[in-house]
Write a protein that holds these residues in place. Structure first.
Motif, mmCIF file in Angstrom:
data_model
loop_
_atom_site.group_PDB
_atom_site.id
_atom_site.type_symbol
_atom_site.label_atom_id
_atom_site.label_comp_id
_atom_site.label_asym_id
_atom_site.label_seq_id
_atom_site.Cartn_x
_atom_site.Cartn_y
_atom_site.Cartn_z
ATOM 1 N N GLU A 101 0.820 -1.215 0.000
ATOM 2 C CA GLU A 101 0.000 0.000 0.000
ATOM 3 C C GLU A 101 0.857 1.270 0.000
ATOM 4 O O GLU A 101 0.555 2.246 -0.686
ATOM 5 C CB GLU A 101 -0.938 0.013 1.213
ATOM 6 C CG GLU A 101 -1.978 -1.093 1.210
ATOM 7 C CD GLU A 101 -1.508 -2.375 1.874
ATOM 8 O OE1 GLU A 101 -2.367 -3.239 2.163
ATOM 9 O OE2 GLU A 101 -0.280 -2.502 2.116
ATOM 10 N N GLY A 102 1.926 1.263 0.783
ATOM 11 C CA GLY A 102 2.800 2.435 0.847
ATOM 12 C C GLY A 102 3.453 2.754 -0.482
ATOM 13 O O GLY A 102 3.652 3.929 -0.829
ATOM 14 N N GLU A 103 3.787 1.709 -1.252
ATOM 15 C CA GLU A 103 4.404 1.925 -2.567
ATOM 16 C C GLU A 103 3.430 2.638 -3.513
ATOM 17 O O GLU A 103 3.818 3.511 -4.285
ATOM 18 C CB GLU A 103 4.832 0.583 -3.167
ATOM 19 C CG GLU A 103 5.720 -0.271 -2.286
ATOM 20 C CD GLU A 103 7.056 0.369 -1.958
ATOM 21 O OE1 GLU A 103 7.617 1.077 -2.813
ATOM 22 O OE2 GLU A 103 7.545 0.155 -0.829
ATOM 23 N N VAL A 104 2.156 2.262 -3.424
ATOM 24 C CA VAL A 104 1.132 2.917 -4.246
ATOM 25 C C VAL A 104 0.994 4.382 -3.849
ATOM 26 O O VAL A 104 0.915 5.273 -4.696
ATOM 27 C CB VAL A 104 -0.236 2.193 -4.101
ATOM 28 C CG1 VAL A 104 -1.315 2.955 -4.874
ATOM 29 C CG2 VAL A 104 -0.138 0.757 -4.588
ATOM 30 N N LYS A 145 1.467 7.628 -6.250
ATOM 31 C CA LYS A 145 0.406 8.616 -6.451
ATOM 32 C C LYS A 145 0.908 10.028 -6.142
ATOM 33 O O LYS A 145 0.631 10.980 -6.879
ATOM 34 C CB LYS A 145 -0.797 8.287 -5.576
ATOM 35 C CG LYS A 145 -1.606 7.081 -6.030
ATOM 36 C CD LYS A 145 -2.798 6.862 -5.104
ATOM 37 C CE LYS A 145 -3.684 5.727 -5.567
ATOM 38 N NZ LYS A 145 -4.857 5.545 -4.684
ATOM 39 N N LYS A 146 1.643 10.168 -5.025
ATOM 40 C CA LYS A 146 2.146 11.497 -4.650
ATOM 41 C C LYS A 146 3.170 11.996 -5.657
ATOM 42 O O LYS A 146 3.184 13.178 -6.020
ATOM 43 C CB LYS A 146 2.772 11.440 -3.253
ATOM 44 C CG LYS A 146 3.046 12.806 -2.650
ATOM 45 C CD LYS A 146 1.749 13.548 -2.379
ATOM 46 C CE LYS A 146 1.969 14.891 -1.722
ATOM 47 N NZ LYS A 146 0.711 15.620 -1.497
ATOM 48 N N PHE A 147 4.028 11.132 -6.124
ATOM 49 C CA PHE A 147 5.033 11.460 -7.137
ATOM 50 C C PHE A 147 4.349 11.988 -8.401
ATOM 51 O O PHE A 147 4.721 13.034 -8.943
ATOM 52 C CB PHE A 147 5.832 10.188 -7.444
ATOM 53 C CG PHE A 147 7.001 10.365 -8.377
ATOM 54 C CD1 PHE A 147 8.173 10.957 -7.946
ATOM 55 C CD2 PHE A 147 6.939 9.892 -9.682
ATOM 56 C CE1 PHE A 147 9.269 11.086 -8.790
ATOM 57 C CE2 PHE A 147 8.020 10.020 -10.528
ATOM 58 C CZ PHE A 147 9.190 10.617 -10.087
ATOM 59 N N LEU A 148 3.314 11.278 -8.837
ATOM 60 C CA LEU A 148 2.575 11.671 -10.042
ATOM 61 C C LEU A 148 1.762 12.949 -9.800
ATOM 62 O O LEU A 148 1.661 13.805 -10.684
ATOM 63 C CB LEU A 148 1.643 10.540 -10.472
ATOM 64 C CG LEU A 148 2.321 9.240 -10.910
ATOM 65 C CD1 LEU A 148 1.282 8.142 -11.057
ATOM 66 C CD2 LEU A 148 3.095 9.427 -12.207
ATOM 67 N N GLU A 149 1.180 13.064 -8.612
ATOM 68 C CA GLU A 149 0.374 14.241 -8.288
ATOM 69 C C GLU A 149 1.199 15.522 -8.423
ATOM 70 O O GLU A 149 0.744 16.518 -8.994
ATOM 71 C CB GLU A 149 -0.155 14.108 -6.862
ATOM 72 C CG GLU A 149 -0.975 15.290 -6.374
ATOM 73 C CD GLU A 149 -1.311 15.172 -4.902
ATOM 74 O OE1 GLU A 149 -0.982 16.102 -4.136
ATOM 75 O OE2 GLU A 149 -1.895 14.135 -4.514
ATOM 76 N N LEU A 150 2.435 15.490 -7.914
ATOM 77 C CA LEU A 150 3.263 16.693 -7.954
ATOM 78 C C LEU A 150 3.873 16.935 -9.339
ATOM 79 O O LEU A 150 4.351 18.031 -9.615
ATOM 80 C CB LEU A 150 4.349 16.618 -6.885
ATOM 81 C CG LEU A 150 3.788 16.647 -5.462
ATOM 82 C CD1 LEU A 150 4.890 16.620 -4.426
ATOM 83 C CD2 LEU A 150 2.908 17.870 -5.247
ATOM 84 N N LEU A 151 3.825 15.929 -10.196
ATOM 85 C CA LEU A 151 4.182 16.136 -11.606
ATOM 86 C C LEU A 151 3.005 16.683 -12.403
ATOM 87 O O LEU A 151 3.159 17.072 -13.567
ATOM 88 C CB LEU A 151 4.640 14.814 -12.239
ATOM 89 C CG LEU A 151 5.969 14.234 -11.760
ATOM 90 C CD1 LEU A 151 6.161 12.833 -12.336
ATOM 91 C CD2 LEU A 151 7.138 15.143 -12.137
#
Length: 468
Positions: free
Chosen positions: A179-182, A186-192
């Protein structure tokens, strides 16, 4: 030849401890705690019981399930707001009209006392919102309650949302411990700016993020592979795919062989992800998970910025009826592109174009590289050897001096439009526009904005500050 996973990691061994430390630090800030998860589950269960109780009163044969990231514990901790997705499953013996009418009525009766907003996907659903005090602090709960059909085979759905319960089952069997990897992904993509599969974002859906982690096992192993991606890409976890469209990334839906989970992902956003994967692995940093602070430029700063660029700004301000974003935003994009083609067909060269969008307003902004043109332009006609076409050209241009250049007839005449603004005032309805955008323009529910009026709007200064 693709490098093996082990050979890729050999080049990153010195950074592995740093990456693990970054992951640990980031997750301590954005991963929901056990208390957070219990709270969300309790609220979801309370709402579920309300719906089931009211359904019993109305003699409706339904079931209710928690789906999405709240069900899978893959949601990002987001301040004092919690998002929950509940699906109401109706038997396939009823029709879509029944679901639309009875489903919405059931939700409205069951959720009395909540703030309700009817929304639309393929058919209507309801967002129910309420503020509750939790441990002395006010917290916002937004619950999307979606009626759907209880289909047994997700490759034979009746409406698009009918797959979602099957997605839930598939992911929950495989995501435990990851779950933590997901959440990191998501956060990585959100800030992109590429997290979300809506028509505006054209990015990665939450379900796609979960499937990518199921395939690769961890955030960094996904990035290691993505750093070498070269579209078109094809991933099929179950080896069942029957999808033959040419998308930049095809990820076969494990519960529906005819569907690409990544169909919404644009080529450009895939490239952004590939590049960011390389850059993170070269220089791992927590900054990839921290929102960049935007300093909103003042009116004078932005005006001087464009003066120094020596470009010209013109915008179209549209008043929008109450349309769903997935309906109106593609029409805004089509209209922007159609108007841009109209400009460039008349030699006004566009450097950049953007759409600012809110529910009731849209502003299409054009930055021009070329906007000042001579009054006269050359118009090239047919080849001299095409006698019939030559006669027609001469008749049409009989009031102008005609000469021959490189075996073609040429005439010099005044341009149709003296400026981009003149073009829009006289010709905007001849551009390729979205259907509803055309109606808005026909009804005069728009006006043109120059740089001064545009920059007088604080929200536009913030929008442009984020871009420039």
């Amino acid at each position: 030849m693709r490098r093996s996973k082990s050979s890729k990691w050999n080049n990153l061994l010195s950074k592995k401890d740093l990456i693990n430390k970054i992951k640990e630090d980031v997750l301590s800030e954005i991963k929901p705690s056990e208390e957070d998860i219990i709270l969300v589950r309790r609220i979801a269960e309370d709402v579920k019981e309300r719906i089931l109780e009211k359904a019993k009163d109305l003699n409706l044969n339904i079931s209710v399930i928690l789906v999405g990231s709240a069900a899978r514990n893959t949601w990002i901790l987001n301040g004092k707001r919690r998002d929950i997705d509940l699906f109401i499953l109706f038997p396939t013996t009823v029709d879509e009209k029944f679901i639309e009418e009875k489903g919405i009525d059931l939700i409205e009766r069951a959720m009395e006392g909540w703030v309700l907003e009817q929304r639309y996907a393929e058919h209507p659903y309801v967002r129910a919102s309420i503020d509750k005090e939790v441990d002395g602090e006010k917290m916002r709960f937004d619950i999307d309650i979606v009626p759907c059909f209880d289909v047994k085979d997700p490759s034979h759905i009746i409406s698009a949302v009918d797959r979602t319960p099957h997605h839930n089952i598939y992911v929950m069997k495989r995501i435990n411990g990851k779950e933590g990897e997901v959440i990191l992904l998501k956060k990585f993509l959100e800030l992109l700016g590429i997290y979300g599969s809506d028509n505006k974002t054209k990015g990665f859906s939450g379900y796609l993020c979960e499937l990518l982690i199921i395939k690769y096992g961890s955030f960094e192993d996904l990035l290691l592979d993505a750093a070498d991606w070269r579209p078109p890409l094809y991933i099929d976890l179950e080896g069942i795919g029957c999808y033959d469209k040419k998308d930049p990334l095809v990820f076969i839906d494990p519960v529906d062989p005819n569907r690409n989970v990544a169909a919404a992902l644009s080529y450009n956003n895939l490239c952004i992800f590939i590049d960011a994967s390389r850059e993170f692995l070269k220089n791992p940093s927590k900054s990839y998970f921290k929102k960049r602070e935007i300093v909103v430029k003042t009116y004078e700063e932005l005006k001087n910025f464009f003066i120094n660029r020596e470009t010209y700004i013109l915008a179209i301000n549209l008043r929008l009826p109450d349309f769903a974003e997935d309906i109106i935003y593609p029409q805004l994009e089509r209209s922007k592109d159609g108007i841009k083609r109209g400009f460039e067909d008349n030699a006004f060269k566009i450097l950049n174009s953007y759409i600012y969008y809110t529910r009731n307003e849209a502003i299409i902004i054009f930055e021009f590289e070329v906007w000042k043109l001579p009054k006269i332009t050359k118009h090239f006609g047919p080849n001299v050897f095409d006698k019939d076409a030559a006669d027609r050209f001469k008749e049409i241009n009989k009031d102008y001096k005609i000469f021959i250049k490189d075996c073609r007839y040429v005439v010099e005449r005044e341009r149709k439009f003296s400026s981009p603004k003149d073009f829009l005032e006289k010709n905007i309805l001849k551009c390729a526009l979205g259907k509803d955008i055309r109606h808005i323009i026909e009804d005069k529910e728009y006006h043109l904005l120059g740089i001064e009026e545009l920059l007088s709007k604080n929200y536009i200064r913030q929008f442009l500050s984020e871009i420039y």
